[in-house]
Design an enzyme around this catalytic site. Structure first.
Site, PDB file in Angstrom:
ATOM      1  N   SER A 261     -17.676 -50.558  21.337  1.00 57.93           N
ATOM      2  CA  SER A 261     -16.858 -51.104  19.959  1.00 57.93           C
ATOM      3  C   SER A 261     -17.552 -52.316  19.513  1.00 57.93           C
ATOM      4  O   SER A 261     -18.064 -53.423  20.236  1.00 57.93           O
ATOM      5  CB  SER A 261     -15.390 -51.780  20.621  1.00 57.93           C
ATOM      6  OG  SER A 261     -14.639 -51.026  21.382  1.00 57.93           O
TER       7      SER A 261
ATOM      8  N   ARG B  70     -12.035 -61.638  23.866  1.00 63.21           N
ATOM      9  CA  ARG B  70     -13.894 -61.415  23.821  1.00 63.21           C
ATOM     10  C   ARG B  70     -14.665 -62.431  23.562  1.00 63.21           C
ATOM     11  O   ARG B  70     -15.551 -62.394  22.738  1.00 63.21           O
ATOM     12  CB  ARG B  70     -13.970 -60.325  22.532  1.00 63.21           C
ATOM     13  CG  ARG B  70     -13.141 -58.979  22.594  1.00 63.21           C
ATOM     14  CD  ARG B  70     -13.541 -58.155  23.867  1.00 63.21           C
ATOM     15  NE  ARG B  70     -12.543 -56.999  24.050  1.00 63.21           N
ATOM     16  CZ  ARG B  70     -11.689 -56.614  24.669  1.00 63.21           C
ATOM     17  NH1 ARG B  70     -11.153 -57.596  25.238  1.00 63.21           N
ATOM     18  NH2 ARG B  70     -11.038 -55.557  24.657  1.00 63.21           N
TER      19      ARG B  70
ATOM     20  N   GLU C 220     -18.093 -57.955  17.498  1.00 64.37           N
ATOM     21  CA  GLU C 220     -18.085 -57.875  19.063  1.00 64.37           C
ATOM     22  C   GLU C 220     -19.499 -57.811  19.589  1.00 64.37           C
ATOM     23  O   GLU C 220     -19.818 -58.868  20.648  1.00 64.37           O
ATOM     24  CB  GLU C 220     -17.301 -56.878  19.696  1.00 64.37           C
ATOM     25  CG  GLU C 220     -17.159 -57.018  21.099  1.00 64.37           C
ATOM     26  CD  GLU C 220     -15.770 -55.935  21.675  1.00 64.37           C
ATOM     27  OE1 GLU C 220     -16.146 -55.582  22.860  1.00 64.37           O
ATOM     28  OE2 GLU C 220     -15.031 -55.704  20.788  1.00 64.37           O
TER      29      GLU C 220
END
Length: 333
Positions: free
Chosen positions: A233, A160, A329
């Protein structure tokens, strides 16, 4: 092109946060983008608005990237190079590739956002990341107005993560992305538990079968941003040492995990959050989704600050309970 004043950004972010842009412009071509950048250097870039939490009004000029187009470039026997402009919706682009029998992106179906932001986050799901098919991208350097090509190695992809979230953050505007996809002999990734379960009755699954399975899984677990504000998420799945994992396993023998290397273990962040009692809990207009603890939601008129406060509370409880830091994130703005 017209620069608008005091524009609500509620419809431009999937959390549905009500903040305003002091100045706002939507660009539909590279020419328009270049014209704006030649005059305005201190800007805020807005794509699909799916990976951000807006906590305050934006004082900078907000540029909404609305560049559209898909081009099939060089083709070889088993591969094809496909270029998509930054403003293309990611999921619609994936479905288009599948309709052409271009493989490699099927596991990334139904991920919200636009093509232009996909490399920044190195988006990933169900055993696949964009770096696996990434060939190159073109980006406009804000200070000089010059276009630079970044190949896979240039992007410094990580979990990520990419160079655009670190040393080049805010310095470039991605204008298109080229991916190397398969035309024949698709290499399918079906080892993820939920996918393999859904496909067990299909003898020879296709890339469309995998896409359909991923869509079904995501629709069952993740809320639709059009129905309830969220950004998918919110936290990263943490990676801990094997020693740390063995210590946790003594008190939590059922702890789910994925072995990354001899000394790296990935733990599902959703499980950690659920164990701390947050799953399905509501705190005013902010809350944790009932089906997936990894997802924070806006139940109505929550502010970005309220959701961020909830995220920090979760981080603190997970740290205290498991001695694990949960990385965020989503970009906090």
């Amino acid at each position: 092109m017209k620069i608008q004043q005091n524009i609500s950004l509620k419809q431009y972010n999937t959390f549905g946060i009500q903040v305003h842009a002091k100045r706002f412009v939507s660009v539909n071509s590279l020419t328009e983008l270049t014209e704006v950048i030649n005059v305005h250097k201190d800007v805020f870039l807005l794509g699909g608005g799916s990976n951000m939490l807006l906590t305050a009004n934006i004082e900078k000029l907000v540029i909404h990237l609305n560049l559209k187009g898909i081009i099939v470039n060089d083709t070889e026997k088993d591969v094809v190079y496909v270029t998509a402009e930054a403003g293309e919706n990611w999921h619609e682009f994936v479905l288009w590739c599948i309709s052409q029998n271009y493989g490699g992106l099927e596991n990334l179906s139904l991920i919200p956002g636009n093509v232009g932001t996909s490399p920044i986050q190195n988006i990933g799901a169900y055993g696949v990341e964009i770096k696996d098919t990434f060939h190159q991208l073109e980006a406009l350097e804000i200070n000089t107005g010059k276009i630079r090509i970044f190949n896979n190695a240039d992007c410094n992809f990580g979990y990520r993560n990419s160079i655009f979230k670190n040393e080049l953050k805010g310095k470039y505007i991605i204008i298109n992305v080229t991916l190397k996809l398969t035309k024949n002999n698709h290499k399918l990734t079906t080892s993820y538990g939920a996918i393999s379960t859904l496909l067990e009755t299909i003898k020879n699954p296709t890339i469309k079968d995998i896409s359909d399975a991923v869509i079904a899984i995501r629709q069952n677990k993740l809320p639709n941003p059009k129905e309830i504000g969220n950004s998918g998420s919110f936290f990263k799945n943490p990676v801990i040492s094997k020693k740390h994992f063995e210590l946790l396993k003594r008190n939590h023998p059922e702890i789910p995990h994925y072995i990354i290397s001899n000394n790296e273990i990935k733990i599902p962040a959703g499980w950690l959050i659920e164990q701390c009692g947050f799953k399905g809990k509501r705190f005013g207009n902010a809350g944790v989704h009932t089906k997936q603890a990894l997802v924070l939601v806006n139940y109505g008129e929550a502010t970005g600050k309220e959701i961020y406060k909830l995220a920090q509370t979760i981080q603190q409880k997970v740290k205290k309970t498991f001695n694990i830091h949960l990385g965020i994130e989503v970009n906090i703005v």
